[in-house]
Scaffold this motif. Structure first.
Motif, PDB file in Angstrom:
ATOM      1  N   VAL A 476      40.220 -78.417 -19.159  1.00  0.00           N
ATOM      2  CA  VAL A 476      41.075 -77.615 -20.038  1.00  0.00           C
ATOM      3  C   VAL A 476      41.534 -76.334 -19.348  1.00  0.00           C
ATOM      4  O   VAL A 476      42.672 -75.887 -19.557  1.00  0.00           O
ATOM      5  CB  VAL A 476      40.332 -77.294 -21.354  1.00  0.00           C
ATOM      6  CG1 VAL A 476      41.188 -76.403 -22.251  1.00  0.00           C
ATOM      7  CG2 VAL A 476      39.965 -78.572 -22.081  1.00  0.00           C
ATOM      8  N   LEU A 477      40.672 -75.725 -18.508  1.00  0.00           N
ATOM      9  CA  LEU A 477      41.068 -74.492 -17.839  1.00  0.00           C
ATOM     10  C   LEU A 477      42.246 -74.737 -16.902  1.00  0.00           C
ATOM     11  O   LEU A 477      43.216 -73.971 -16.902  1.00  0.00           O
ATOM     12  CB  LEU A 477      39.883 -73.909 -17.059  1.00  0.00           C
ATOM     13  CG  LEU A 477      40.194 -72.642 -16.244  1.00  0.00           C
ATOM     14  CD1 LEU A 477      40.699 -71.520 -17.149  1.00  0.00           C
ATOM     15  CD2 LEU A 477      38.967 -72.192 -15.448  1.00  0.00           C
ATOM     16  N   ASN A 478      42.189 -75.793 -16.095  1.00  0.00           N
ATOM     17  CA  ASN A 478      43.290 -76.097 -15.179  1.00  0.00           C
ATOM     18  C   ASN A 478      44.575 -76.406 -15.936  1.00  0.00           C
ATOM     19  O   ASN A 478      45.666 -76.004 -15.525  1.00  0.00           O
ATOM     20  CB  ASN A 478      42.917 -77.285 -14.286  1.00  0.00           C
ATOM     21  CG  ASN A 478      41.877 -76.914 -13.233  1.00  0.00           C
ATOM     22  OD1 ASN A 478      41.581 -75.740 -13.031  1.00  0.00           O
ATOM     23  ND2 ASN A 478      41.297 -77.918 -12.591  1.00  0.00           N
ATOM     24  N   ILE A 479      44.451 -77.132 -17.053  1.00  0.00           N
ATOM     25  CA  ILE A 479      45.635 -77.440 -17.862  1.00  0.00           C
ATOM     26  C   ILE A 479      46.208 -76.161 -18.471  1.00  0.00           C
ATOM     27  O   ILE A 479      47.424 -75.965 -18.494  1.00  0.00           O
ATOM     28  CB  ILE A 479      45.269 -78.462 -18.953  1.00  0.00           C
ATOM     29  CG1 ILE A 479      44.954 -79.817 -18.322  1.00  0.00           C
ATOM     30  CG2 ILE A 479      46.403 -78.606 -19.970  1.00  0.00           C
ATOM     31  CD1 ILE A 479      44.470 -80.861 -19.315  1.00  0.00           C
ATOM     32  N   THR A 480      45.338 -75.280 -18.948  1.00  0.00           N
ATOM     33  CA  THR A 480      45.803 -74.015 -19.528  1.00  0.00           C
ATOM     34  C   THR A 480      46.521 -73.163 -18.499  1.00  0.00           C
ATOM     35  O   THR A 480      47.571 -72.563 -18.785  1.00  0.00           O
ATOM     36  CB  THR A 480      44.612 -73.243 -20.121  1.00  0.00           C
ATOM     37  OG1 THR A 480      43.957 -74.052 -21.112  1.00  0.00           O
ATOM     38  CG2 THR A 480      45.076 -71.941 -20.751  1.00  0.00           C
ATOM     39  N   ILE A 481      45.972 -73.097 -17.289  1.00  0.00           N
ATOM     40  CA  ILE A 481      46.623 -72.326 -16.223  1.00  0.00           C
ATOM     41  C   ILE A 481      48.006 -72.887 -15.932  1.00  0.00           C
ATOM     42  O   ILE A 481      48.975 -72.135 -15.767  1.00  0.00           O
ATOM     43  CB  ILE A 481      45.743 -72.328 -14.951  1.00  0.00           C
ATOM     44  CG1 ILE A 481      44.454 -71.534 -15.186  1.00  0.00           C
ATOM     45  CG2 ILE A 481      46.513 -71.753 -13.767  1.00  0.00           C
ATOM     46  CD1 ILE A 481      43.471 -71.620 -14.033  1.00  0.00           C
ATOM     47  N   GLU A 482      48.114 -74.208 -15.888  1.00  0.00           N
ATOM     48  CA  GLU A 482      49.410 -74.844 -15.604  1.00  0.00           C
ATOM     49  C   GLU A 482      50.417 -74.550 -16.710  1.00  0.00           C
ATOM     50  O   GLU A 482      51.590 -74.258 -16.449  1.00  0.00           O
ATOM     51  CB  GLU A 482      49.216 -76.355 -15.447  1.00  0.00           C
ATOM     52  CG  GLU A 482      50.271 -77.036 -14.606  1.00  0.00           C
ATOM     53  CD  GLU A 482      50.023 -76.895 -13.119  1.00  0.00           C
ATOM     54  OE1 GLU A 482      50.844 -77.410 -12.336  1.00  0.00           O
ATOM     55  OE2 GLU A 482      49.002 -76.278 -12.731  1.00  0.00           O
ATOM     56  N   ILE A 483      49.964 -74.597 -17.971  1.00  0.00           N
ATOM     57  CA  ILE A 483      50.855 -74.343 -19.104  1.00  0.00           C
ATOM     58  C   ILE A 483      51.305 -72.887 -19.129  1.00  0.00           C
ATOM     59  O   ILE A 483      52.502 -72.593 -19.266  1.00  0.00           O
ATOM     60  CB  ILE A 483      50.144 -74.702 -20.428  1.00  0.00           C
ATOM     61  CG1 ILE A 483      49.936 -76.220 -20.527  1.00  0.00           C
ATOM     62  CG2 ILE A 483      50.952 -74.201 -21.624  1.00  0.00           C
ATOM     63  CD1 ILE A 483      51.188 -77.011 -20.693  1.00  0.00           C
ATOM     64  N   VAL A 484      50.382 -71.963 -18.997  1.00  0.00           N
ATOM     65  CA  VAL A 484      50.729 -70.539 -19.037  1.00  0.00           C
ATOM     66  C   VAL A 484      51.597 -70.168 -17.841  1.00  0.00           C
ATOM     67  O   VAL A 484      52.512 -69.347 -17.953  1.00  0.00           O
ATOM     68  CB  VAL A 484      49.451 -69.671 -19.084  1.00  0.00           C
ATOM     69  CG1 VAL A 484      49.799 -68.195 -19.056  1.00  0.00           C
ATOM     70  CG2 VAL A 484      48.640 -69.987 -20.328  1.00  0.00           C
ATOM     71  N   SER A 485      51.321 -70.773 -16.692  1.00  0.00           N
ATOM     72  CA  SER A 485      52.139 -70.515 -15.509  1.00  0.00           C
ATOM     73  C   SER A 485      53.576 -70.981 -15.719  1.00  0.00           C
ATOM     74  O   SER A 485      54.528 -70.292 -15.338  1.00  0.00           O
ATOM     75  CB  SER A 485      51.528 -71.221 -14.296  1.00  0.00           C
ATOM     76  OG  SER A 485      52.310 -71.013 -13.135  1.00  0.00           O
ATOM     77  N   ALA A 486      53.748 -72.156 -16.340  1.00  0.00           N
ATOM     78  CA  ALA A 486      55.100 -72.645 -16.634  1.00  0.00           C
ATOM     79  C   ALA A 486      55.771 -71.788 -17.690  1.00  0.00           C
ATOM     80  O   ALA A 486      56.968 -71.502 -17.608  1.00  0.00           O
ATOM     81  CB  ALA A 486      55.046 -74.097 -17.099  1.00  0.00           C
ATOM     82  N   TYR A 487      55.015 -71.347 -18.685  1.00  0.00           N
ATOM     83  CA  TYR A 487      55.563 -70.480 -19.736  1.00  0.00           C
ATOM     84  C   TYR A 487      56.024 -69.140 -19.166  1.00  0.00           C
ATOM     85  O   TYR A 487      57.085 -68.626 -19.527  1.00  0.00           O
ATOM     86  CB  TYR A 487      54.505 -70.263 -20.821  1.00  0.00           C
ATOM     87  CG  TYR A 487      54.787 -69.105 -21.733  1.00  0.00           C
ATOM     88  CD1 TYR A 487      55.692 -69.225 -22.783  1.00  0.00           C
ATOM     89  CD2 TYR A 487      54.142 -67.881 -21.561  1.00  0.00           C
ATOM     90  CE1 TYR A 487      55.958 -68.157 -23.629  1.00  0.00           C
ATOM     91  CE2 TYR A 487      54.400 -66.819 -22.392  1.00  0.00           C
ATOM     92  CZ  TYR A 487      55.308 -66.956 -23.428  1.00  0.00           C
ATOM     93  OH  TYR A 487      55.567 -65.897 -24.251  1.00  0.00           O
ATOM     94  N   GLY A 488      55.225 -68.568 -18.266  1.00  0.00           N
ATOM     95  CA  GLY A 488      55.595 -67.299 -17.654  1.00  0.00           C
ATOM     96  C   GLY A 488      56.569 -67.452 -16.510  1.00  0.00           C
ATOM     97  O   GLY A 488      56.952 -66.458 -15.898  1.00  0.00           O
ATOM     98  N   ASN A 489      56.987 -68.717 -16.215  1.00  0.00           N
ATOM     99  CA  ASN A 489      57.889 -68.997 -15.085  1.00  0.00           C
ATOM    100  C   ASN A 489      57.332 -68.417 -13.790  1.00  0.00           C
ATOM    101  O   ASN A 489      58.037 -67.791 -13.007  1.00  0.00           O
ATOM    102  CB  ASN A 489      59.289 -68.442 -15.356  1.00  0.00           C
ATOM    103  CG  ASN A 489      59.885 -68.973 -16.641  1.00  0.00           C
ATOM    104  OD1 ASN A 489      60.266 -68.221 -17.516  1.00  0.00           O
ATOM    105  ND2 ASN A 489      59.971 -70.279 -16.770  1.00  0.00           N
ATOM    106  N   VAL A 490      56.024 -68.619 -13.598  1.00  0.00           N
ATOM    107  CA  VAL A 490      55.328 -68.059 -12.436  1.00  0.00           C
ATOM    108  C   VAL A 490      55.238 -69.087 -11.314  1.00  0.00           C
ATOM    109  O   VAL A 490      55.774 -68.882 -10.230  1.00  0.00           O
ATOM    110  CB  VAL A 490      53.923 -67.556 -12.823  1.00  0.00           C
ATOM    111  CG1 VAL A 490      53.202 -66.969 -11.608  1.00  0.00           C
ATOM    112  CG2 VAL A 490      54.013 -66.521 -13.932  1.00  0.00           C
ATOM    113  N   GLY A 491      54.527 -70.184 -11.569  1.00  0.00           N
ATOM    114  CA  GLY A 491      54.389 -71.204 -10.539  1.00  0.00           C
ATOM    115  C   GLY A 491      53.005 -71.328  -9.954  1.00  0.00           C
ATOM    116  O   GLY A 491      52.776 -72.168  -9.081  1.00  0.00           O
ATOM    117  N   PHE A 492      52.043 -70.501 -10.412  1.00  0.00           N
ATOM    118  CA  PHE A 492      50.668 -70.660  -9.944  1.00  0.00           C
ATOM    119  C   PHE A 492      50.110 -71.999 -10.411  1.00  0.00           C
ATOM    120  O   PHE A 492      50.370 -72.444 -11.535  1.00  0.00           O
ATOM    121  CB  PHE A 492      49.785 -69.535 -10.487  1.00  0.00           C
ATOM    122  CG  PHE A 492      49.836 -68.276  -9.656  1.00  0.00           C
ATOM    123  CD1 PHE A 492      50.417 -68.275  -8.403  1.00  0.00           C
ATOM    124  CD2 PHE A 492      49.288 -67.099 -10.124  1.00  0.00           C
ATOM    125  CE1 PHE A 492      50.461 -67.121  -7.634  1.00  0.00           C
ATOM    126  CE2 PHE A 492      49.317 -65.949  -9.370  1.00  0.00           C
ATOM    127  CZ  PHE A 492      49.900 -65.958  -8.122  1.00  0.00           C
TER     128      PHE A 492
END
Length: 550
Positions: A476-492
């Protein structure tokens, strides 16, 4: 019946070549006027009739689709691997929304495809799209000014003599204002002229602001590309990296500067900036571009306008500085707000930098670096956590405390600031113009966190089988990072690691692309929706008001 002005009243002699030429010129002129009229009508429709949300959604959707077609037509660098259609479309969406989420390695793309991605990042960046918004705003005021010019602004009758005096005539000195009995100018006329002058100055200021943003955009890209290209030519180690990867210096320089300034985060190398972690000079060149293209764009723009006002002494620049709220440009903020925004940005950087140094100073990702290179590298990494996404670290090796802080930084909007003043009246004029229906829609919208939770749940549903079979990667942590990164248009992204598989696959190979590259097609589609939502999140920031938790 009245004849059209585009066509002559009498037919031209067929044997007269001069008449034929004049007739052709008339038709050409008519066509040009028709196209200008059509373009003007289109701008009027977009400025007055269509909501900005639908304009931008249509813009990014069209841009992504055109980018996909261009990437699909052009050939990749190698013929041994051909990205799938959904991966091509995902890359186009990621470029146009400046998100830098990747499902394939960057070195797969050819020179032509890198140029296409550069174009998508440039026209999808916040500075460029905000400049288009200024163009629509200018078109709106132009239309309004043209209507007002057809009517006399001032009409007054003195001593039974009807006289119509326009503000333009007064300013040109063609007429003088009539005097009252006490030899004082008529206050009504002065107020009308002052109001007309204020509207004209506002119109000129918006036009001038568009040129300032264009100048800002061009100067940063030209100077930044030149500095990166110069560094690559002068430093053998950096030049050798590009030579080994068969990348052109000019292509790499322009691509990297456009990606960095737009805060996209794509780099033409598979390893992103990891291969340049020892090149502190290159990182120091890119750091200012990261800031002036996003989080510090508003303070930087105000500083440029202030400098221009001091140099040129033009009234338009002074008007921008004193009436930033009246111009209604999102990135032109009041002076105090700009200062507090800059303080907040540097405060966030300082907190992240301290925590990263404390937790990762002896990290394996920084092995072989001297203290100076470590400090520059960590500063570069912390600045990228706010919407850029370029990295010298493998995020899967970073401590959980730092990752949680990065998630928070990625979630925060670019203009997040500590504002210890009453900011409720900053946009009173804009709020006063909102219609009841729009207020109702804002009240029933969910909050940003609610949408992110929904997206995380959707990904957990689409990837439920992989979460059972490969829980160390699909957690869940890796999925959350991917979702928040896409939401913030970051790319991490934490990526995917074959060594973490509970049931090792014999043909599994660690590749340099994001974690989303291992997701199903349904999961990739959901993440594309997240990228669009994140790029347009400013239209839903007021959501969640209907919910009360007390």
């Amino acid at each position: 019946m009245k004849k059209l002005a585009c066509f002559p009243k009498k037919p031209v002699d067929d044997l007269n070549p001069v008449g034929d030429f004049n007739h052709s010129s008339t038709k050409l002129s008519c066509s040009q006027r028709s196209l200008r009229g059509l373009f003007s009508s289109l701008l009027y429709f977009l400025a007055f009739q269509v909501s900005p949300f639908w304009i931008q959604l249509s813009y990014f959707t069209t841009l992504s689709f055109l980018g996909y077609l261009a990437l699909k037509v052009s050939k990749p660098r190698t013929t041994s691997f051909m990205p799938s259609d959904i991966d091509m479309f995902f890359t186009s969406v990621s470029s146009s929304t400046v998100s830098s989420m990747s499902t394939v390695e960057m070195e797969v793309f050819s020179h032509t495809q890198l140029v296409i991605m550069t174009t998508l990042m440039l026209v999808g960046g916040e500075v460029f799209t905000s400049m288009l918004g200024l163009q629509l705003m200018w078109s709106k005021y132009t239309r309004k000014a043209n209507r007002e010019n057809r009517v006399e602004l001032v009409s007054i009758d003195y001593n039974s003599s009807n006289s119509r005096i326009s503000s333009v005539q007064v300013e040109l000195g063609l007429v003088t204002l009539p005097q009252a009995q006490n030899d004082q100018p008529c206050p009504t006329i002065e107020k009308e002229i002052e109001a007309s002058h204020g509207e004209h100055l506002k119109y000129q200021s918006i036009k001038c602001l568009g040129y300032v943003v264009l100048f800002y955009l061009l100067v940063v890209h030209v100077v930044g590309s030149a500095m990166v290209a110069l560094y690559l030519n002068l430093v053998p180690s950096a030049k050798e990296v590009l030579k080994n990867k068969d990348l052109r210096i000019l292509t790499f320089s322009v691509f990297t500067v456009v990606s960095t300034f737009s805060n996209c985060g794509f780099i033409p190398t598979n390893e992103n900036m990891v291969v340049f972690k020892k090149n502190s000079g290159l990182l120091l060149v890119l750091i200012p571009l990261l800031l002036v293209g996003n989080t510090l764009f508003a303070p930087s723009l105000r500083f440029v306008i202030w400098v221009m006002a001091k140099i040129t002494k033009r009234a338009e620049f002074n008007y921008m500085l004193k009436n930033s709220e009246g111009i209604a440009y999102d990135h032109l903020l009041p002076g105090l707000y700009s200062c507090l925004l800059a303080i907040t940005v540097f405060g966030f950087i300082f907190v992240q930098f301290l925590l990263l140094c404390f937790m990762e100073w002896n990290s394996g990702d920084l092995a072989g670096l001297n203290p100076y290179q470590k400090i520059v590298g960590m500063l570069f990494q912390t600045i990228n956590s706010r919407h850029a996404g370029e990295s010298i670290f493998d995020l899967s090796n970073i401590s959980s405390a730092v990752l949680v802080l990065f998630v928070l930084m990625m979630y925060l909007p670019p203009q997040t600031s500590f504002l210890p003043i009453n900011s409720g009246d900053q946009k009173t004029s804009q709020k006063g113009e909102r219609k009841t229906k729009k207020k109702y829609v804002e009240h029933i919208l969910l909050s940003q966190l609610s949408y992110l939770v929904i997206f995380v749940i959707l990904i957990c549903i689409t990837e439920r089988e992989k979460m059972k079979e490969d829980p160390l990667n699909f957690n869940v942590l890796n999925i959350t990072i991917e979702i928040v990164s896409a939401y913030g248009n970051v790319g991490f992204s934490t990526g995917y690691h074959c060594g973490l598989q509970l049931k090792p696959e014999p043909h599994c190979k660690d590749l340099c692309y994001g974690f989303v590259g291992r997701w199903s097609s349904a999961g990739k589609f959901v993440l594309m929706l997240v990228m669009f939502f994140g790029r347009l999140k400013k239209f839903s920031m007021q959501g969640g008001r209907a919910w009360k938790l007390d």
